[in-house]
Scaffold this active site. Structure first.
Site, mmCIF file in Angstrom:
data_model
loop_
_atom_site.group_PDB
_atom_site.id
_atom_site.type_symbol
_atom_site.label_atom_id
_atom_site.label_comp_id
_atom_site.label_asym_id
_atom_site.label_seq_id
_atom_site.Cartn_x
_atom_site.Cartn_y
_atom_site.Cartn_z
ATOM 1 N N ASP A 82 0.856 -1.192 0.000
ATOM 2 C CA ASP A 82 0.000 0.000 0.000
ATOM 3 C C ASP A 82 0.898 1.250 0.000
ATOM 4 O OD1 ASP A 82 -2.428 1.374 0.172
ATOM 5 O OD2 ASP A 82 -2.412 1.400 2.366
ATOM 6 N N ASP A 104 2.828 4.915 -5.490
ATOM 7 C CA ASP A 104 2.101 6.181 -5.308
ATOM 8 C C ASP A 104 3.077 7.324 -5.561
ATOM 9 O OD1 ASP A 104 0.740 8.397 -4.593
ATOM 10 O OD2 ASP A 104 0.209 7.741 -2.572
ATOM 11 N N GLU A 134 -1.523 5.987 -8.655
ATOM 12 C CA GLU A 134 -2.477 7.012 -8.206
ATOM 13 C C GLU A 134 -2.339 8.283 -9.034
ATOM 14 O OE1 GLU A 134 -3.195 7.389 -3.991
ATOM 15 O OE2 GLU A 134 -3.425 9.559 -4.118
ATOM 16 N N GLY A 212 -9.030 5.773 1.267
ATOM 17 C CA GLY A 212 -9.696 6.617 2.263
ATOM 18 C C GLY A 212 -11.166 6.283 2.392
HETATM 19 O O1 G3H Z 1 -3.313 4.888 3.515
HETATM 20 C C1 G3H Z 1 -2.586 4.587 4.460
HETATM 21 C C2 G3H Z 1 -2.854 3.411 5.296
HETATM 22 O O2 G3H Z 1 -3.990 3.588 6.103
HETATM 23 C C3 G3H Z 1 -1.653 3.009 6.065
HETATM 24 O O3 G3H Z 1 -1.387 3.867 7.114
HETATM 25 O O4 G3H Z 1 1.036 4.445 6.911
HETATM 26 O O5 G3H Z 1 -0.187 4.595 9.117
HETATM 27 O O6 G3H Z 1 0.344 2.356 8.097
HETATM 28 P P1 G3H Z 1 0.062 3.805 7.840
HETATM 29 P P1 13P Z 2 -8.899 4.857 5.586
HETATM 30 O O1 13P Z 2 -8.019 5.725 6.418
HETATM 31 O O2 13P Z 2 -10.161 5.573 5.204
HETATM 32 O O3 13P Z 2 -9.187 3.546 6.233
HETATM 33 O O4 13P Z 2 -8.145 4.574 4.209
HETATM 34 C C1 13P Z 2 -7.190 3.541 4.133
HETATM 35 C C2 13P Z 2 -6.429 3.575 2.862
HETATM 36 O O5 13P Z 2 -6.746 4.244 1.894
HETATM 37 C C3 13P Z 2 -5.211 2.734 2.810
HETATM 38 O O6 13P Z 2 -4.501 2.919 1.640
HETATM 39 ZN ZN ZN Z 3 -4.569 4.914 0.847
#
Ligand code: G3H
Ligand code: 13P
Ligand code: ZN
Length: 309
Positions: A82, A104, A134, A212
């Site tokens: 991610d 990204d 993205e 998100g």
């Molecule tokens: O979009 C981001 C994800 O919710 C991951 O969040 O970087 O705090 O693990 P993090």
């Molecule tokens: P949320 O913060 O809305 O759960 O989004 C998570 C996300 O987009 C991870 O890439």
């Molecule tokens: Zn995200």
């Protein structure tokens, strides 16, 4: 069944008018809660690991636990990076067995976003791995993903065809007004479905990703506030909007914050009611159950991917 890519799941989701849940994982209980729910509902799954999760849990531990999930569930599961922010990070994940990576490069100008994404796509495709990119920028703050609201921008539908053609990317995250974290809207939630619709028209059959997308269940916010937390005004994406997006070109819906809220509310309440408990299983077990409950609800009532494994 080994780990799978998202190719087949996205094709079926696009044609079937539903979406696959992509859930962020950081520890064993979160993985187990998600996988238990998906098993109960026979749903395909994307388990995604951020750079922050890699640092927190060690990517080898996460990978092995996801392999355990595949072995115990028999479900089609993709292991996805991610918000990879560099070729080096994406390459590392490809080399260590991820089946999908996100590059990204949305913070870069359009031409640079194309060239960085293209480099990742070439390497990943050579190794049988799929790539998400993205275009446009979501606002929000998490560990390694920080964009001020003033720097956020909607996706420009005029750019999507050129971007996909030049990069060869397999799916595209677009910005239509969602943001990361638990504070998504001040006032009335509004998403630009007109942008999603236009992107869908420009890229027929092509899978779109919605980041998100937590809905920030108020029952968990209430528990957190009741037991010493302070989250006034926490607000997510209404579930009917997510259902609408899943029926359009959106094939992957990203959810992290809702799992965090479920875990935190459960543990806060547990300690308020059982102040002398000190065996972690006494509170991590209920937290895992809360994750299972949230994910099952998403699969059945929001994403519509139950029975699609
Ligand atoms: O979009 C981001 C994800 O919710 C991951 O969040 O970087 O705090 O693990 P993090
Ligand atoms: P949320 O913060 O809305 O759960 O989004 C998570 C996300 O987009 C991870 O890439
Ligand atoms: Zn995200």
């Amino acid at each position: 069944m080994p780990l799978v890519t998202t190719t087949e799941m996205f094709k079926k989701a696009y044609d079937g008018g539903y979406a696959i849940g992509a859930f962020n994982v950081n520890n064993m209980e979160i993985i187990q809660g998600i996988v238990e729910a998906a098993t109960e509902e026979n749903a395909p799954l994307i388990l995604q690991v951020s750079a922050g999760a890699r640092k927190y849990a060690n990517t080898v531990y996460l990978k092995k636990m996801v392999e355990a999930a595949v072995e115990t569930s028999g479900l089609p599961i993709a292991l996805h990076l991610d918000h990879g922010d560099s070729f080096a990070l994406c390459k590392d994940c490809v080399d260590s067995g991820f089946t999908s990576v996100m590059i990204d490069a949305s913070a870069h100008p359009f031409a640079e976003n194309i060239s960085i994404t293209k480099q990742v796509v070439e390497y990943a495709h050579d190794h049988g791995v799929v790539v998400e990119a993205e275009l446009g920028k979501l606002a929000g703050v998490e560990d390694d993903v920080k964009v001020d609201a003033k720097d956020a921008s909607y996706t420009d539908p005029d750019q999507v065809q050129e971007f996909v053609e030049k990069t060869g990317v397999d799916s595209l995250a677009i910005a239509i007004g969602t943001s990361h974290g638990a504070f998504k809207f001040k006032g009335q939630p509004k998403l630009r479905f007109d942008i999603l619709e236009e992107v869908g028209r420009r890229l027929p059959g092509f899978p779109i990703v919605l980041h998100g997308a937590s809905s920030v269940p108020q029952e968990y916010v209430k528990i957190i506030n009741q037991y010493g937390g302070n989250m006034p005004g926490a607000q997510g994406v209404p579930e009917e909007m997510l259902r609408k997006a899943a029926g359009m070109a959106v094939c992957k819906i990203n959810i992290d914050s809702d799992l965090r809220l479920a875990v935190t509310a459960t543990i806060r309440e547990h300690f308020a009611l059982n102040p002398s408990h000190f065996d972690p299983r006494q509170y991590l077990g209920p937290a895992r159950d809360a994750v299972r409950k949230v994910v099952r609800h998403k699969i059945v009532d929001v994403l519509g991917c139950n029975g699609k494994a």
